[in-house]
Every structure is written in C-alpha cells, then in structure tokens.
Design a protein around this motif. Structure first.
Motif, PDB file in Angstrom:
ATOM      1  N   LEU A   1       0.836  -1.214   0.000  1.00  0.00           N
ATOM      2  CA  LEU A   1       0.000   0.000   0.000  1.00  0.00           C
ATOM      3  C   LEU A   1       0.865   1.256   0.000  1.00  0.00           C
ATOM      4  N   THR A   2       1.945   1.212   0.775  1.00  0.00           N
ATOM      5  CA  THR A   2       2.851   2.357   0.830  1.00  0.00           C
ATOM      6  C   THR A   2       3.467   2.624  -0.536  1.00  0.00           C
ATOM      7  N   MET A   3       3.948   1.579  -1.180  1.00  0.00           N
ATOM      8  CA  MET A   3       4.549   1.728  -2.504  1.00  0.00           C
ATOM      9  C   MET A   3       3.506   2.164  -3.534  1.00  0.00           C
ATOM     10  N   LEU A   4       2.306   1.652  -3.408  1.00  0.00           N
ATOM     11  CA  LEU A   4       1.243   1.992  -4.355  1.00  0.00           C
ATOM     12  C   LEU A   4       0.878   3.469  -4.269  1.00  0.00           C
ATOM     13  N   LEU A   5       0.750   3.983  -3.051  1.00  0.00           N
ATOM     14  CA  LEU A   5       0.359   5.377  -2.877  1.00  0.00           C
ATOM     15  C   LEU A   5       1.505   6.338  -3.200  1.00  0.00           C
TER      16      LEU A   5
ATOM     17  N   ALA B   1       8.345  10.275  11.366  1.00  0.00           N
ATOM     18  CA  ALA B   1       9.812  10.279  11.260  1.00  0.00           C
ATOM     19  C   ALA B   1      10.256   9.956   9.836  1.00  0.00           C
ATOM     20  N   CYS B   2       9.540   9.048   9.179  1.00  0.00           N
ATOM     21  CA  CYS B   2       9.870   8.700   7.798  1.00  0.00           C
ATOM     22  C   CYS B   2       9.614   9.877   6.852  1.00  0.00           C
TER      23      CYS B   2
ATOM     24  N   TYR C   1      11.351   5.579  -3.096  1.00  0.00           N
ATOM     25  CA  TYR C   1      10.891   5.451  -1.715  1.00  0.00           C
ATOM     26  C   TYR C   1      10.904   3.998  -1.233  1.00  0.00           C
ATOM     27  N   LEU C   2      11.606   3.135  -1.962  1.00  0.00           N
ATOM     28  CA  LEU C   2      11.634   1.721  -1.596  1.00  0.00           C
ATOM     29  C   LEU C   2      12.194   1.507  -0.185  1.00  0.00           C
TER      30      LEU C   2
ATOM     31  N   VAL D   1      11.303   0.412   5.665  1.00  0.00           N
ATOM     32  CA  VAL D   1      11.320   0.855   7.067  1.00  0.00           C
ATOM     33  C   VAL D   1       9.921   0.734   7.664  1.00  0.00           C
ATOM     34  N   VAL D   2       8.916   1.127   6.880  1.00  0.00           N
ATOM     35  CA  VAL D   2       7.527   1.005   7.331  1.00  0.00           C
ATOM     36  C   VAL D   2       7.183  -0.456   7.597  1.00  0.00           C
TER      37      VAL D   2
END
Length: 232
Positions: free
Chosen positions: A47-51, A102-103, A57-58, A63-64
């Motif tokens: 989901l993080t990569m998709l958004l 933090a990210c 941002y890999l 990290v997430v």
C-alpha cells in the motif's frame, strides 16, 4: 506534508479497512507464528509503494514494513498484560504514526516538530481544555447542593453524563468559532429529544430541573468561553 498524508492513508487502509477480523484473531492466538501477521505487514508495504508510486521510496517502504512488524509483534505479546485492551491498541497506533512522521520528515524531524509546536494556537487549546474537565468539575460543584435530591440511576454508564457534557461543549465552542450560532439551537433541541423519554419515564420534577440547570450551565459556559475567545 503530502508524503506524511500518503503514508498515513496507507496505514489507515492497511490497519482498519483491509485487515479482516479473522486476521486479528489469528494473530492474537498464534502471535509470531501467525501467517496473517506477515500478510498484514506485507500489505502495508504494498500500500505504501502503491500510494507513493515511486521506487525511490523503496527504502522508506521497507522501514515502514519492518517497524510495523516489530510494533505489532510487541503489541501481541504485551496486550494480555493489560486489563483494558484499548490501552495497548492506542499505544500501538501512536507508535505507528510516530514512525510514519519520522519517515516523512527524516531529513529535519526536530526542525519540523519545532515549527509545529510554535504554530500551536495556545489560546484555542486553552479554550478547549477549559470547557472539558475543568468546566465539568465547576458544574459539579455548582450543582452539588442539588444532587442530594436526585436518586442515583444505576442503569446509567459510569461518568456518561460528564463525557456527554464535555462533547457537547466541544461542539458548541467549535460552532461559535466557525460562526454557526444557529447549530447550537439544533444541539439543544437534539439533546432535549433524547432526554425526553428518560424524564417522562422518571416522572421526577427534581431530576428534570437538575438536568435542565446542568444543561443550561454547560451550554452557557461554553458560549461564554467562545465569546471571550473571539473578543481577544
């Protein structure tokens, strides 16, 4: 800011929308051995990569993934120690959001945090803090002499009246600050409708008068607070 919003949106979707109850229960029972724990953190990564839609941002997405796994795993083992299960839930969510923050601002976390602190409207915070528990205590003291004439309602939730009062004062103050005075009349009418059956069934004039005085004091103090805030 947009980076944090995207990370937060991915978290909301992964933790609350795309996490079936079956996954939650399985994780609670099997903990680190639950396959759904790994499905869950992988889902957050995707989901993080998709958004974000950017392979630059890999590392951030990884990290997430790792942080979410560690935080969730700790929660699974710590939760049984708490009598109130909502406490570890909220702690878990706070840690997740802090990691995302933090990210998003990893280059200048301290500087951005200081800017946020400086941008806080202390006058506004003070107004809302005042109409919460302090006003609840003040109203309780003002009505202390009358409360002895009121029979205790054992069917009521503990402190429900106090929290209802706090929430209604938040609404009143917010609508005043937004300039929507007419909505306050709607709130009073809505509360009257909800209270009507209780007062009718109790058939107690003392209770009716007690609730009416308490409601008027609650709304009155919230309105006065809003007027004072706007006058400064």
């Amino acid at each position: 800011m947009i980076l944090f919003i995207k990370l937060f949106l991915a978290h909301l979707i992964g933790d609350f929308i795309l996490q079936p109850t079956k996954w939650v229960k399985d994780k609670e029972v099997k903990k680190v051995k639950s396959k759904y724990l790994y499905f869950h953190v992988l889902l957050h990564f995707l989901l993080t990569m998709l958004l974000l839609w950017d392979f630059n941002y890999l590392k951030l997405a990884l990290v997430v993934l790792v942080s979410h796994y560690i935080i969730d795993l700790l929660k699974l083992y710590v939760t049984p120690r708490f009598k109130n299960k909502s406490i570890p839930f909220f702690i878990d969510q706070v840690f997740h959001v802090l990691v995302l923050y933090a990210c998003a601002y990893y280059g200048d976390v301290i500087g951005h945090t200081w800017e946020l602190v400086q941008s806080i409207n202390i006058k506004l915070v003070t107004a809302f803090v005042f109409v919460s528990f302090p006003v609840a205590v003040i109203i309780g003291k003002l009505l202390e002499g009358m409360s002895k004439y009121i029979e205790n309602d054992h069917e009521s939730l503990p402190s429900a009246g106090m929290y209802i009062g706090i929430i209604e004062r938040f609404f009143v103050l917010a609508f005043i600050l937004l300039g929507r005075w007419e909505v306050i009349g709607f709130l009073i009418a809505a509360k009257s409708v909800f209270r009507f059956n209780d007062l009718k069934d109790s058939n107690s004039r003392e209770l009716t008068e007690y609730i009416l005085i308490g409601t008027l004091l609650s709304f009155g103090i919230a309105i006065l607070t809003g007027v004072i805030y706007l006058s400064f």
